[in-house]
Design a protein around this motif. Structure first.
Motif, mmCIF file in Angstrom:
data_model
loop_
_atom_site.group_PDB
_atom_site.id
_atom_site.type_symbol
_atom_site.label_atom_id
_atom_site.label_comp_id
_atom_site.label_asym_id
_atom_site.label_seq_id
_atom_site.Cartn_x
_atom_site.Cartn_y
_atom_site.Cartn_z
ATOM 1 N N GLU A 338 6.087 -10.621 31.372
ATOM 2 C CA GLU A 338 6.274 -10.218 29.976
ATOM 3 C C GLU A 338 7.754 -10.113 29.612
ATOM 4 N N LEU A 339 8.581 -9.811 30.599
ATOM 5 C CA LEU A 339 10.016 -9.643 30.355
ATOM 6 C C LEU A 339 10.834 -10.823 30.876
ATOM 7 N N MET A 340 10.208 -11.980 31.019
ATOM 8 C CA MET A 340 10.878 -13.107 31.659
ATOM 9 C C MET A 340 12.183 -13.483 30.966
ATOM 10 N N ASP A 341 12.256 -13.332 29.652
ATOM 11 C CA ASP A 341 13.492 -13.673 28.952
ATOM 12 C C ASP A 341 14.634 -12.769 29.405
ATOM 13 N N ARG A 342 14.336 -11.453 29.574
ATOM 14 C CA ARG A 342 15.371 -10.531 30.026
ATOM 15 C C ARG A 342 15.681 -10.733 31.505
ATOM 16 N N VAL A 343 14.667 -11.059 32.285
ATOM 17 C CA VAL A 343 14.904 -11.357 33.696
ATOM 18 C C VAL A 343 15.854 -12.540 33.823
ATOM 19 N N ASP A 344 15.611 -13.573 33.023
ATOM 20 C CA ASP A 344 16.490 -14.744 33.078
ATOM 21 C C ASP A 344 17.910 -14.379 32.635
ATOM 22 N N PHE A 345 18.037 -13.501 31.658
ATOM 23 C CA PHE A 345 19.366 -13.093 31.198
ATOM 24 C C PHE A 345 20.148 -12.447 32.339
ATOM 25 N N HIS A 346 19.508 -11.569 33.088
ATOM 26 C CA HIS A 346 20.203 -10.897 34.177
ATOM 27 C C HIS A 346 20.442 -11.835 35.360
ATOM 28 N N CYS A 347 19.564 -12.802 35.562
ATOM 29 C CA CYS A 347 19.844 -13.839 36.565
ATOM 30 C C CYS A 347 21.072 -14.641 36.164
ATOM 31 N N ARG A 348 21.138 -14.961 34.876
ATOM 32 C CA ARG A 348 22.273 -15.737 34.369
ATOM 33 C C ARG A 348 23.580 -14.958 34.549
ATOM 34 N N LEU A 349 23.554 -13.659 34.282
ATOM 35 C CA LEU A 349 24.759 -12.849 34.454
ATOM 36 C C LEU A 349 25.220 -12.854 35.909
ATOM 37 N N ALA A 350 24.277 -12.746 36.841
ATOM 38 C CA ALA A 350 24.635 -12.771 38.258
ATOM 39 C C ALA A 350 25.283 -14.090 38.628
ATOM 40 N N TRP A 351 24.758 -15.178 38.090
ATOM 41 C CA TRP A 351 25.314 -16.515 38.367
ATOM 42 C C TRP A 351 26.726 -16.638 37.809
ATOM 43 N N LEU A 352 26.924 -16.208 36.571
ATOM 44 C CA LEU A 352 28.247 -16.320 35.957
ATOM 45 C C LEU A 352 29.281 -15.496 36.719
ATOM 46 N N THR A 353 28.902 -14.292 37.135
ATOM 47 C CA THR A 353 29.833 -13.435 37.860
ATOM 48 C C THR A 353 30.144 -14.021 39.226
ATOM 49 N N ASP A 354 29.127 -14.509 39.913
ATOM 50 C CA ASP A 354 29.332 -15.163 41.209
ATOM 51 C C ASP A 354 30.286 -16.349 41.062
ATOM 52 N N SER A 355 30.123 -17.107 39.986
ATOM 53 C CA SER A 355 30.978 -18.282 39.762
ATOM 54 C C SER A 355 32.431 -17.881 39.559
ATOM 55 N N GLN A 356 32.669 -16.806 38.785
ATOM 56 C CA GLN A 356 34.050 -16.391 38.545
ATOM 57 C C GLN A 356 34.670 -15.757 39.790
ATOM 58 N N LEU A 357 33.866 -15.090 40.600
ATOM 59 C CA LEU A 357 34.378 -14.569 41.864
ATOM 60 C C LEU A 357 34.780 -15.709 42.798
ATOM 61 N N THR A 358 33.959 -16.739 42.848
ATOM 62 C CA THR A 358 34.281 -17.905 43.670
ATOM 63 C C THR A 358 35.551 -18.576 43.175
ATOM 64 N N ALA A 359 35.697 -18.660 41.857
ATOM 65 C CA ALA A 359 36.893 -19.269 41.281
ATOM 66 C C ALA A 359 38.141 -18.448 41.600
ATOM 67 N N ALA A 360 38.005 -17.115 41.604
ATOM 68 C CA ALA A 360 39.155 -16.262 41.920
ATOM 69 C C ALA A 360 39.624 -16.495 43.351
ATOM 70 N N GLN A 361 38.689 -16.605 44.297
ATOM 71 C CA GLN A 361 39.078 -16.878 45.680
ATOM 72 C C GLN A 361 39.702 -18.269 45.804
ATOM 73 N N ARG A 362 39.176 -19.230 45.070
ATOM 74 C CA ARG A 362 39.756 -20.574 45.100
ATOM 75 C C ARG A 362 41.190 -20.544 44.576
ATOM 76 N N THR A 363 41.435 -19.728 43.564
ATOM 77 C CA THR A 363 42.789 -19.594 43.026
ATOM 78 C C THR A 363 43.757 -19.079 44.082
ATOM 79 N N THR A 364 43.305 -18.114 44.890
ATOM 80 C CA THR A 364 44.200 -17.579 45.927
ATOM 81 C C THR A 364 44.597 -18.658 46.925
#
Length: 692
Positions: A338-364
């Motif tokens: 019933e809450l799949m739209d919100r579940v997907d939103f929070h999955c998306r947030l985890a992905w975006l944050t993981d991506s920016q963390l990976t990019a920060a390490q690549r920058t170093t």
């Protein structure tokens, strides 16, 4: 040796039963003193491990059952095999026992010789007909330590605001700081606070050390403008309004001396990310998101489901409708749909944050850093949060992690964090621990483990009882270390253990044996087994991160000037008269300054504590650190501009704004990342480290 303890210590049989389950019946706060745990603490702790010890009869029955189990079993649930070393568990098998191994890759073998590092499945058959199966944990014998010395910056990320962040430091600021520090300053790493996902609230607990989840990062750290879909948001007017609000929020912190308001920052970012989410993902981005979902699997689905349910029922899952308290129930599955739209939103947030963390390490790495970002692993999770809900079978119900009474806190400590059950970890082959480390190492050049002694034992406090009525529970340190070494070696990462305070004999030696660096803070490095004088630099450990202070201690400027004592006096935290506290602090500081002078490290000081004298003393402290053999040197970033305020003042809650202060100069004026980059005081201190 004297024995002291509660009026009702455990009986001999209860003590024996406790020992067989890794529960301590006593502990030694000092070499000459042993304190017995209460029978109640031991009984309740055993109950949390599924052992009934409530009556004398049940103790005898449980003891007989445990002794029989240990005598008859061929293997423990998890067997550790260090590369190139024998395994005591395998050596103890009866002669003629047949072995079969299924490796992680699905290969069948009949010997453990030459097995690659990994977690394999081991089966054995003894000549007497007994059989057993276990997880076989094969790990390299040790982690390689850094071959060259490097220095780095230590910072609480939220406190590092730039002219682009939205009221608190973010991952864009981390990348910018790392790029500048690596290229312009020659730094080898940047160490940050835990970036774990927080429990939402009103207000949210600002401490990064009581997270909802340690496995997934918090999207409050996102730099929203760096999300690729941000540029294509169609509702530009709404976005413009949010940016204006973000400007005002940032200005209030930087210009009006306000505190960092994490909830206000997240409100803005959440609204912006809802707009960003309306932008369709391109084919490549969609494929990357699908890969992330597949890689993280059920753990991510559970994490996102908890956040979706928390939006409806509040953040304490223990107060949810009964069916939703079980992540595997039919009611939870129905609610997830019933809450799949919100579940997907929070999955998306985890992905975006993981991506920016990976990019920060690549920058170093691109900036030339030898280590990169050093992430921080908190010792536990919030009892109301996502991990505690999703992994209930691994946590000890009715228990909390803390610390026993000691010379600094006679009442002990209760940290409010549910501990992992060592028996369930072993039965699973340490799966939740492995997956946690694997997730963090994916974007970490190094990992700092808070309270690394917890790999060996933790102080469990029964719910409703004071910390004085707790007891230690032992973990399989060989297995915990093997998992750590295995996952760190796979990622090519360094591990730093926070081993400050009371450390059980042999722990530091065991950590060093496996390549785990320790932590040394200047003010605590004394010859405690001798005359108590400051430890000469040549006698410091080589395998450690050496620094002048940490987030839980006074800044170097505050310690040198004695302002940390004045702060504690204003807050009513002193246990002795102010004059005594001042005198002791001045004597301690004076002793260190005398050492710095004798070694010729204190240049250009006068007779007072003006700016030049203070800066010279802070520089001398860091020249001393350079004299030590320590492989890594850490510079507390607020020290570079003379910040007086600690980021966290242990023993306080609402009396002091813990975890909510921006970096500030000696006058308390917030300093931005851009101003840090142009600070003459910062560059003078960094020159000390670069030139030796």
């Amino acid at each position: 040796m004297t024995a002291q303890g509660p009026a009702e210590p455990p009986s001999e049989e209860l003590t024996r039963l406790a020992e067989l389950h890794g529960v301590a019946a006593s502990y030694s706060p000092s070499p000459d003193r042993t304190v017995a745990a209460s029978a109640t603490a031991v009984t309740l702790t055993l109950a949390a491990l599924g052992v009934d010890a409530g009556t004398e009869a049940s103790v005898r029955a449980a003891l007989a059952a445990r002794e029989r189990e240990l005598a008859e079993r061929l293997l423990p649930p998890t067997v550790v095999l260090w590369s190139g070393a024998p395994s005591p568990a395998l050596d103890a098998l009866p002669p003629g026992t047949r072995l079969s191994v299924e490796t992680e890759e699905g290969e069948a073998r009949t010997s453990v010789e030459g097995l690659p590092p990994g977690v394999h499945r081991l089966s054995v058959a003894a000549p007497d007909g007994r059989t057993a199966a276990a997880h076989l944990l094969v790990a390299p014998s040790r982690l390689p330590t850094p071959t060259t010395r490097s220095y780095g910056l230590l910072v609480q990320l939220y406190s590092l605001l730039s002219r682009r962040s939205w009221g608190m430091g973010d991952l864009g600021d981390l990348a910018e700081l790392s790029d500048w520090a690596g290229r312009a300053l020659g730094a080898g790493f940047v160490q940050v606070n835990p970036l774990h996902a927080a429990v939402p609230g009103a207000p949210t607990d600002p401490s990064p050390y009581r997270p909802s989840s340690r496995r997934f990062p918090d999207p409050v750290h996102l730099r929203v403008e760096d999300v690729p879909e941000y540029a294509y948001v169609t509702e530009r007017e709404k976005l413009r309004t949010l940016l204006e609000r973000a400007d005002r929020l940032r200005a209030s912190v930087l210009e009006k001396d306000a505190l960092i308001d994490r909830d206000a920052v997240w409100e803005l970012k959440r609204e912006a990310l809802e707009l960003v989410r309306e932008v369709p993902l391109g084919p490549g981005r969609r494929a990357a998101y699908a890969d992330f979902l597949a890689r993280e699997g059920e753990a991510l689905e559970d994490h996102a489901t908890w956040y979706a349910l928390a939006e409806v029922h509040g953040p304490d899952w223990r107060s949810w409708p009964a069916g939703l308290r079980d992540p595997r129930s039919a009611e939870t599955a129905r609610a997830r749909g019933e809450l799949m739209d919100r579940v997907d939103f929070h999955c998306r947030l985890a992905w975006l944050t993981d991506s920016q963390l990976t990019a920060a390490q690549r920058t170093t790495r691109e900036a030339g850093m030898a280590v990169g970002v050093v992430h921080d692993l908190a010792v536990g999770v919030h009892p109301e949060g996502a991990d505690a809900w999703a992994q209930q079978e691994y946590f000890a119900a009715g228990m909390s992690v803390g610390a026993p009474p000691d010379a600094f806190n006679a009442r002990g400590q209760d940290w409010g964090l549910p501990p992992w059950r060592p028996d369930r970890l072993a039965e699973s082959g340490y799966e939740p621990y492995r997956r946690l480390l694997r997730a963090l190492f994916r974007y970490a050049g190094a990992l700092r483990i808070d309270h690394v002694m917890g790999l060996f034992r933790l102080w469990w406090v029964p719910q409703g009882h004071p910390p004085t009525e707790g007891t230690y529970v032992r973990y399989d340190a060989e297995a915990m270390l093997a998992v750590l070494v295995l996952e760190a070696s796979r990622a090519g990462s360094v591990v730093i253990g926070e081993d400050l305070g009371t450390v059980e004999p042999g722990v530091r030696e065991k950590l060093r044996e496996r390549g785990v660096l320790g932590t040394s803070v200047l003010w605590f490095e004394r010859d405690w087994e001798g005359d108590g004088r400051p430890l000469p630099p040549e006698d410091w450990r080589a395998d450690c991160l050496a620094t002048a202070t940490t987030h839980d201690l006074p800044s170097t400027a505050a310690r040198l000037t004695g302002e940390h004592v004045e702060l504690r006096d204003r807050l009513g935290l002193l246990t002795r008269p102010l004059a005594e506290e001042r005198a002791e602090a001045a004597a301690d500081t004076g002793e260190w300054l005398a050492v710095l002078t004798r070694l010729g490290l204190l240049h250009g000081t006068g007779g007072g504590h003006g700016a030049s004298e203070e800066e010279a003393e802070i520089q001398a402290v860091h020249r001393f650190l350079l004299r030590t053999p320590s492989r890594l040197l850490g510079v507390w970033l607020p020290d570079t501009v003379g910040d007086r305020r600690p980021q966290n003042l242990p023993g306080t809650w609402d009396q002091y704004p813990n975890w909510r202060l921006p970096i500030a100069d000696a006058q308390g004026r917030p300093v931005t990342l851009e101003e840090l980059a142009g600070s003459a005081r910062l560059h003078a201190l960094i020159d000390v480290l670069r030139t030796g």
